[in-house]
Motif scaffolding. Structure first.
Motif, PDB file in Angstrom:
ATOM      1  N   LEU A 216      45.917  39.109  54.283  1.00 48.26           N
ATOM      2  CA  LEU A 216      44.749  38.950  53.415  1.00 48.26           C
ATOM      3  C   LEU A 216      45.133  38.382  52.058  1.00 48.26           C
ATOM      4  O   LEU A 216      44.465  37.485  51.544  1.00 48.26           O
ATOM      5  CB  LEU A 216      44.032  40.288  53.252  1.00 48.26           C
ATOM      6  N   ALA A 217      46.217  38.889  51.477  1.00 53.24           N
ATOM      7  CA  ALA A 217      46.663  38.393  50.166  1.00 53.24           C
ATOM      8  C   ALA A 217      47.022  36.916  50.240  1.00 53.24           C
ATOM      9  O   ALA A 217      46.686  36.141  49.342  1.00 53.24           O
ATOM     10  CB  ALA A 217      47.837  39.219  49.659  1.00 53.24           C
ATOM     11  N   ARG A 218      47.679  36.519  51.318  1.00 50.67           N
ATOM     12  CA  ARG A 218      48.031  35.106  51.494  1.00 50.67           C
ATOM     13  C   ARG A 218      46.752  34.263  51.568  1.00 50.67           C
ATOM     14  O   ARG A 218      46.642  33.215  50.917  1.00 50.67           O
ATOM     15  CB  ARG A 218      48.885  34.932  52.748  1.00 50.67           C
ATOM     16  N   GLY A 219      45.774  34.726  52.333  1.00 53.57           N
ATOM     17  CA  GLY A 219      44.503  34.013  52.441  1.00 53.57           C
ATOM     18  C   GLY A 219      43.760  33.953  51.111  1.00 53.57           C
ATOM     19  O   GLY A 219      43.148  32.936  50.782  1.00 53.57           O
ATOM     20  N   GLN A 220      43.848  35.019  50.338  1.00 54.28           N
ATOM     21  CA  GLN A 220      43.193  35.030  49.034  1.00 54.28           C
ATOM     22  C   GLN A 220      43.837  34.021  48.094  1.00 54.28           C
ATOM     23  O   GLN A 220      43.139  33.305  47.367  1.00 54.28           O
ATOM     24  CB  GLN A 220      43.237  36.434  48.435  1.00 54.28           C
ATOM     25  N   ARG A 221      45.156  33.965  48.094  1.00 54.36           N
ATOM     26  CA  ARG A 221      45.837  32.981  47.236  1.00 54.36           C
ATOM     27  C   ARG A 221      45.464  31.560  47.643  1.00 54.36           C
ATOM     28  O   ARG A 221      45.230  30.698  46.791  1.00 54.36           O
ATOM     29  CB  ARG A 221      47.339  33.201  47.274  1.00 54.36           C
ATOM     30  N   GLU A 222      45.360  31.309  48.950  1.00 49.13           N
ATOM     31  CA  GLU A 222      44.945  29.987  49.424  1.00 49.13           C
ATOM     32  C   GLU A 222      43.507  29.687  48.994  1.00 49.13           C
ATOM     33  O   GLU A 222      43.194  28.569  48.581  1.00 49.13           O
ATOM     34  CB  GLU A 222      45.065  29.907  50.945  1.00 49.13           C
ATOM     35  N   PHE A 223      42.646  30.688  49.067  1.00 49.54           N
ATOM     36  CA  PHE A 223      41.256  30.505  48.667  1.00 49.54           C
ATOM     37  C   PHE A 223      41.163  30.166  47.181  1.00 49.54           C
ATOM     38  O   PHE A 223      40.409  29.279  46.778  1.00 49.54           O
ATOM     39  CB  PHE A 223      40.444  31.766  48.994  1.00 49.54           C
ATOM     40  N   LEU A 224      41.940  30.861  46.368  1.00 48.81           N
ATOM     41  CA  LEU A 224      41.924  30.605  44.919  1.00 48.81           C
ATOM     42  C   LEU A 224      42.423  29.207  44.570  1.00 48.81           C
ATOM     43  O   LEU A 224      42.053  28.660  43.530  1.00 48.81           O
ATOM     44  CB  LEU A 224      42.767  31.649  44.192  1.00 48.81           C
ATOM     45  N   ALA A 225      43.251  28.627  45.427  1.00 50.17           N
ATOM     46  CA  ALA A 225      43.790  27.286  45.179  1.00 50.17           C
ATOM     47  C   ALA A 225      42.762  26.190  45.473  1.00 50.17           C
ATOM     48  O   ALA A 225      42.950  25.043  45.060  1.00 50.17           O
ATOM     49  CB  ALA A 225      45.053  27.069  46.006  1.00 50.17           C
ATOM     50  N   ARG A 226      41.693  26.528  46.151  1.00 53.92           N
ATOM     51  CA  ARG A 226      40.668  25.535  46.487  1.00 53.92           C
ATOM     52  C   ARG A 226      39.888  25.123  45.242  1.00 53.92           C
ATOM     53  O   ARG A 226      39.585  25.955  44.388  1.00 53.92           O
ATOM     54  CB  ARG A 226      39.701  26.100  47.528  1.00 53.92           C
ATOM     55  N   THR A 227      39.546  23.857  45.181  1.00 54.19           N
ATOM     56  CA  THR A 227      38.723  23.372  44.077  1.00 54.19           C
ATOM     57  C   THR A 227      37.236  23.455  44.404  1.00 54.19           C
ATOM     58  O   THR A 227      36.400  23.233  43.524  1.00 54.19           O
ATOM     59  CB  THR A 227      39.078  21.913  43.735  1.00 54.19           C
ATOM     60  N   ASP A 228      36.921  23.749  45.659  1.00 51.37           N
ATOM     61  CA  ASP A 228      35.527  23.802  46.105  1.00 51.37           C
ATOM     62  C   ASP A 228      35.116  25.217  46.496  1.00 51.37           C
ATOM     63  O   ASP A 228      34.338  25.417  47.427  1.00 51.37           O
ATOM     64  CB  ASP A 228      35.316  22.858  47.283  1.00 51.37           C
ATOM     65  N   ALA A 229      35.636  26.220  45.794  1.00 48.44           N
ATOM     66  CA  ALA A 229      35.348  27.603  46.146  1.00 48.44           C
ATOM     67  C   ALA A 229      35.338  28.471  44.897  1.00 48.44           C
ATOM     68  O   ALA A 229      35.895  28.100  43.861  1.00 48.44           O
ATOM     69  CB  ALA A 229      36.394  28.116  47.135  1.00 48.44           C
ATOM     70  N   GLY A 230      34.722  29.627  45.014  1.00 44.71           N
ATOM     71  CA  GLY A 230      34.687  30.572  43.913  1.00 44.71           C
ATOM     72  C   GLY A 230      34.579  31.998  44.421  1.00 44.71           C
ATOM     73  O   GLY A 230      34.182  32.236  45.559  1.00 44.71           O
ATOM     74  N   VAL A 231      34.929  32.937  43.567  1.00 43.40           N
ATOM     75  CA  VAL A 231      34.819  34.360  43.882  1.00 43.40           C
ATOM     76  C   VAL A 231      34.091  35.033  42.729  1.00 43.40           C
ATOM     77  O   VAL A 231      34.438  34.822  41.562  1.00 43.40           O
ATOM     78  CB  VAL A 231      36.205  35.020  44.081  1.00 43.40           C
ATOM     79  N   PHE A 232      33.090  35.832  43.072  1.00 47.48           N
ATOM     80  CA  PHE A 232      32.354  36.605  42.084  1.00 47.48           C
ATOM     81  C   PHE A 232      32.543  38.082  42.365  1.00 47.48           C
ATOM     82  O   PHE A 232      32.627  38.497  43.521  1.00 47.48           O
ATOM     83  CB  PHE A 232      30.868  36.226  42.092  1.00 47.48           C
ATOM     84  N   ILE A 233      32.617  38.845  41.293  1.00 50.36           N
ATOM     85  CA  ILE A 233      32.912  40.273  41.342  1.00 50.36           C
ATOM     86  C   ILE A 233      31.725  41.047  40.780  1.00 50.36           C
ATOM     87  O   ILE A 233      31.117  40.628  39.784  1.00 50.36           O
ATOM     88  CB  ILE A 233      34.173  40.573  40.490  1.00 50.36           C
ATOM     89  N   ALA A 234      31.425  42.183  41.403  1.00 51.56           N
ATOM     90  CA  ALA A 234      30.421  43.112  40.875  1.00 51.56           C
ATOM     91  C   ALA A 234      31.150  44.315  40.307  1.00 51.56           C
ATOM     92  O   ALA A 234      32.131  44.792  40.891  1.00 51.56           O
ATOM     93  CB  ALA A 234      29.477  43.562  41.985  1.00 51.56           C
ATOM     94  N   THR A 235      30.681  44.781  39.157  1.00 52.52           N
ATOM     95  CA  THR A 235      31.271  45.965  38.552  1.00 52.52           C
ATOM     96  C   THR A 235      30.193  47.034  38.360  1.00 52.52           C
ATOM     97  O   THR A 235      29.023  46.728  38.156  1.00 52.52           O
ATOM     98  CB  THR A 235      31.914  45.650  37.190  1.00 52.52           C
TER      99      THR A 235
END
Length: 145
Positions: free
Chosen positions: A30-49
């Motif tokens: 999962l961590a490897r996939g997350q790092r790959e996702f963060l490297a994308r220029t066409d993607a984003g992650v949003f967090i709820a607190t």
């Protein structure tokens, strides 16, 4: 509750929630996939607190050249979506989807797509509650060669 973009310091909580969402994968995968996702220029992650600023949910959104049931290309796509059990049914999931949809609109997309496993009826209800319309059901196959 507050929605914001992922920060570097959020990685461990994002990993914790991803492990709950995808129990068939190891934390290392999962961590490897997350790092790959963060490297994308066409993607984003949003967090709820939560009100105490602890993290309680996330949505991963990306661009795809097409999605089943959509008429336009490219489209925004919900790649992963999770809310901690204690915060479900409180509007957190919808707020995360709204952030992802805003991300897609800002890129000029006119459609948003997502998917869920056939047996994940909780996700089906959550999608439908947020205005998503089921377009088809599929069973996918593979054969190693």
């Amino acid at each position: 509750m507050r929605i914001r973009s992922l920060r570097d310091s959020d990685f461990d909580d994002w990993l914790r929630m991803s492990a709950a969402l995808f129990p068939g994968h190891t934390p290392a995968e999962l961590a490897r996939g997350q790092r790959e996702f963060l490297a994308r220029t066409d993607a984003g992650v949003f967090i709820a607190t939560r009100d105490d600023d602890s993290i309680c949910g996330f949505v991963e959104v990306a661009s795809r050249p097409y999605a089943d049931g959509c008429d336009t290309s490219p489209v925004g796509f919900i790649e992963a979506w999770y809310v901690d059990p204690d915060m479900r049914r409180a509007g957190v999931g919808r707020a995360l989807l709204a952030a992802a949809e805003d991300w897609a609109r800002a890129r000029g997309y006119s459609e948003m797509a997502s998917d869920a496993l056939l047996d994940n009826t909780v996700s089906h209800r959550a999608h439908e509650g947020a205005g998503y319309i089921e377009v088809e059901r599929a069973v996918r196959y593979r054969k190693p060669l």
